[in-house]
Design an enzyme around this catalytic site. Structure first.
Site, mmCIF file in Angstrom:
data_model
loop_
_atom_site.group_PDB
_atom_site.id
_atom_site.type_symbol
_atom_site.label_atom_id
_atom_site.label_comp_id
_atom_site.label_asym_id
_atom_site.label_seq_id
_atom_site.Cartn_x
_atom_site.Cartn_y
_atom_site.Cartn_z
ATOM 1 N N ASP A 183 9.519 -4.962 7.726
ATOM 2 C CA ASP A 183 8.672 -4.356 7.469
ATOM 3 C C ASP A 183 8.084 -3.756 8.871
ATOM 4 O OD1 ASP A 183 6.741 -2.371 7.538
ATOM 5 O OD2 ASP A 183 6.064 -3.588 6.280
ATOM 6 N N ASP A 186 1.657 -4.559 13.044
ATOM 7 C CA ASP A 186 0.604 -5.063 10.804
ATOM 8 C C ASP A 186 0.205 -6.371 10.909
ATOM 9 O OD1 ASP A 186 -0.134 -5.623 8.986
ATOM 10 O OD2 ASP A 186 1.422 -3.435 7.350
ATOM 11 N N THR A 192 17.365 -1.929 2.962
ATOM 12 C CA THR A 192 18.397 -3.572 3.745
ATOM 13 C C THR A 192 18.412 -4.689 4.035
ATOM 14 O OG1 THR A 192 15.384 -4.527 4.078
ATOM 15 C CG2 THR A 192 15.965 -2.234 5.744
ATOM 16 N N GLU A 193 18.566 -5.452 4.233
ATOM 17 C CA GLU A 193 19.715 -6.820 4.431
ATOM 18 C C GLU A 193 18.578 -7.785 3.297
ATOM 19 O OE1 GLU A 193 21.949 -10.600 5.934
ATOM 20 O OE2 GLU A 193 20.828 -8.789 7.668
ATOM 21 N N LEU A 194 19.209 -8.703 2.474
ATOM 22 C CA LEU A 194 17.889 -9.794 1.390
ATOM 23 C C LEU A 194 17.889 -10.494 1.851
ATOM 24 C CD1 LEU A 194 15.551 -9.677 -0.701
ATOM 25 C CD2 LEU A 194 17.557 -10.631 -1.755
ATOM 26 N N LYS A 239 13.365 -0.824 -0.361
ATOM 27 C CA LYS A 239 11.518 -0.121 -0.415
ATOM 28 C C LYS A 239 11.661 1.681 -0.737
ATOM 29 C CE LYS A 239 9.316 -0.001 3.262
ATOM 30 N NZ LYS A 239 8.427 -0.877 4.378
ATOM 31 N N ASN A 249 4.944 -9.678 6.434
ATOM 32 C CA ASN A 249 6.068 -9.087 7.373
ATOM 33 C C ASN A 249 6.468 -10.310 8.294
ATOM 34 O OD1 ASN A 249 4.869 -6.637 6.559
ATOM 35 N ND2 ASN A 249 3.496 -6.873 8.377
ATOM 36 N N SER A 273 0.367 -1.096 0.067
ATOM 37 C CA SER A 273 -0.030 -0.361 -0.171
ATOM 38 C C SER A 273 0.875 1.143 0.261
ATOM 39 C CB SER A 273 -0.887 -0.356 1.241
ATOM 40 O OG SER A 273 -0.262 0.058 2.174
#
Length: 668
Positions: free
Chosen positions: A532, A513, A470-472, A383, A518, A365
């Site tokens: 997240d 959330d 961020t780190e994947l 992101k 997440n 969103s």
């Protein structure tokens, strides 16, 4: 004067008298209408307002000119919204008509093709009845292998296709006696691909192995979630006017769609005679989904929140529409991504990366996520926030909720204004990626004593208020884990539930959330990857202490304790009916069952959701005050966790978690 002249004069006098009488009657009627007309009141009010404005203009001319300018600007914007909405509606109608013509044309072509197949069917002997079946809709399980070979062979005319393997007994096909005319070889198409696919399937069934696809050299071993197949690339309206125009088109479409449904219902053509049902028709639900997926941002977030509400609060049709919104969102085109990145990280941002994938692997969103590689080889997730989202939170939510209020979607006891106020504050947190980076680092530190969880590192050099890097981390979303082995599912459920209890009663900080995406589960390491942290928040220690007391009373089957603490916390005013108090306590006691049942609680077969749903109408109808604002986020998260355990279909003894965390870890 002759007799005839006298008659004419008398007639003229009579007509004059009639005309005078009619005139008097019309004047009297006009005065009556004017005295009872709202127009007279409107003109009078406008005249009074004009005189007052002139008086104020003499005293404060600058202020009055400013208000006039704002009024003219708003009038222009609203006019533009109406025109844009009608234009969008007209374009949609034209597009629908074109699609209908195209579908009709394709249907005619398919009919001609089937007619040709029927003419050729006698050539196939006993299988002639099956050859008029479209290959795309063919049910392979309903025919024999020989028949399927014949269908594929005849569709490719001069090719003899065999689906048999060394483990399959071969029966030679009878040669055709009727000679055929030579035809040109068709190019390889979907039938040849289907034949290859079936060939591989048959080899696998017979014990053989299909050739795996080669892995590109240098490809990463970290698997990431895939973007929804229904998501499409579409520009995000970044300006306030553009977003208003999108909602204007939605309002106009909903109005006309509702009128269309009511008209069909009145004529007995399958529509609806209820305003509420007509508003939430499938066509209108499609309009809501399309608009929210287009504008994204706060309006889409509200839709996602409403998608997890009970159908006693939000109608099933609207909940179904919002569920589709929750599962898919469109993503930005490449040029818009480039513009955001240039603004946030500078025009040379690509030089800071070894690789950047232009197509995102996730879209939500607020923003979308891209895969990238740093110069040192570290793989990261970037992101990127949709442009205009942060600046339009207030207007987007007001537009969407205002529309739902007009159509009377929510019951009175739902306290939608409170929900909206909390949602606005939480959304302000979520669009601040600098805040999210800070909470990600804090949460990583707080959860470090527990090896079953992992929080990725933040790359500060590539993080701003609208870009978070961020780190994947490896893993798949939890809603993709429902088919794993029971051992993995039980481990996921216990880890998630323990994490939720630790967030509340140990660190007093929760990621609120409930979106299952997440959480990522890495099966080889059996770890939960937590991502997240935009909606993460701390809670007041006093509130957590009181809320813990409610949980303990429910676990001890102490109904009076639940009622007393609920009044103290503000769930109840003390003036509710006995029916309302009983429904509230019943709901708390139902939620506390997992801590009272000293054994394996079967989440897959429980009826907790149905029993709570039965209490919702009573609580909505008799509630006198909204619950404490902290409850919205906590219960949203708890509902998501409970539903997850039910979907994982696990049996779990929760009493040890209660004793270890709720009773043992809380520090007062």
């Amino acid at each position: 004067m002759s007799r005839s002249a006298q008659d004419i004069a008398a007639i003229m006098r009579g007509l004059r008298l009639v005309a005078l009488a009619c005139g008097q009657e019309n004047i009297s009627r006009g005065r009556h209408l004017w005295s009872n007309s709202s127009i007279r009141e409107l003109i009078s009010a406008n005249a009074t307002q004009a005189v007052e404005s002139l008086r104020k203009s003499g005293q404060q001319p600058g202020e009055e000119l400013k208000q006039l300018q704002q009024a003219l600007q708003e009038t222009g914007e609203r006019g533009y919204v109406v025109v844009k909405g009608l234009t969008s509606l007209f374009e949609a109608k034209v597009k629908d008509s074109q699609q209908e013509e195209e579908q009709q044309k394709q249907a005619e072509e398919r009919g001609q093709e089937q007619l040709q197949l029927q003419k050729l069917s006698p050539q196939f002997g006993g299988t002639s009845q099956r050859l008029d079946i479209d290959a795309a809709n063919l049910d392979i399980s309903s025919i024999t292998l020989k028949e399927f070979e014949e269908i594929l062979s005849k569709r490719n005319r001069n090719r003899n296709i065999s689906l048999r393997t060394p483990a399959t007994k071969t029966i030679p096909m009878e040669k055709e006696k009727t000679p055929k005319k030579p035809v040109d070889s068709p190019p390889p198409g979907i039938i040849s691909k289907d034949a290859q696919y079936v060939d591989n399937v048959m080899k696998m069934v017979a014990g053989g192995k299909s050739q795996p696809e080669p892995v590109p050299e240098g490809a990463s071993n970290i698997a990431v979630p895939e973007l929804s197949q229904v998501a499409k690339q579409r520009k995000v309206p970044a300006s306030r006017l553009g977003r208003m125009a999108s909602f204007g088109g939605l309002f106009a479409g909903l109005g006309i769609g509702t009128l269309n449904e009511l008209t069909k219902g009145a004529l007995g053509l399958g529509g609806s005679t209820s305003m509420r049902e007509a508003l939430l028709s499938p066509a209108n639900a499609e309009r809501i989904v399309d608009t929210l997926c287009k504008v994204r941002g706060a309006a889409l977030k509200i839709g996602q929140i409403l998608s997890i509400q009970d159908t006693s609060v939000v109608s099933p049709q609207l909940a179904k529409a919002f569920e589709r919104v929750r599962q898919a969102a469109d993503y930005m085109p490449d040029w818009q991504v480039e513009r955001v990145m240039n603004t946030q990280l500078g025009s040379d941002w690509r030089k800071k990366l070894q690789k950047f994938e232009d197509k995102p692997f996730a879209a939500a969103s607020i923003g979308q996520v891209h895969r990238a590689t740093l110069l040192d080889g570290m793989e990261v997730a970037v992101k990127i926030q949709y442009p205009g989202v942060a600046q339009s939170i207030e207007s987007d939510i007001d537009n969407l909720v205002g529309m739902l209020k007009v159509w009377d979607v929510f019951p009175e006891g739902f306290f939608i204004d409170n929900v909206v106020r909390v949602a606005k504050r939480e959304l302000q947190w979520e669009v601040d990626y600098s805040r999210e980076a800070e909470y990600t680092e804090k949460f990583r530190q707080m959860i470090s004593p527990y090896p079953e969880y992992y929080v990725p590192r933040v790359i500060r050099d590539l993080t701003t208020s609208s870009v978070l890097t961020t780190e994947l981390v490896p893993g798949v979303p939890l809603d993709k884990c429902f088919d794993l082995s029971y051992d993995h599912r039980a481990h996921i459920a216990s880890s998630v539930l323990k994490l939720c209890l630790r967030e509340l009663f140990e660190i007093e900080c929760m990621q609120t959330d409930p979106n299952w995406s997440n959480f990522l589960y890495d099966a080889p390491s059996r770890r939960l990857m937590l991502i997240d942290f935009g909606s993460t928040r701390f809670y007041r220690h006093e509130f957590i202490r009181n809320y813990r007391q409610v949980i303990m009373s429910a676990a001890q089957d102490n109904r009076q304790g639940v009622l007393d603490m609920s009044r103290q916390m503000g769930f109840l005013t003390g003036y509710e009916t006995k029916q309302m108090e009983q429904a509230h306590v019943d709901a708390v006691m139902i939620l506390g069952e997992i801590f009272r049942y000293d054994g394996e609680f079967d989440f897959g077969k429980q009826n907790t959701t149905e029993r709570l749903a039965a209490l919702v109408p009573t609580m909505v109808a008799h509630r006198l005050c909204p619950p404490p604002e902290e409850i919205y986020s906590i219960h949203r998260k708890l509902s998501g966790i409970f539903l997850l355990c039910a979907r994982l279909n696990v049996r779990m003894n929760c009493v040890p978690f209660y004793k270890d965390i709720v009773l043992g870890k809380f520090k007062d």
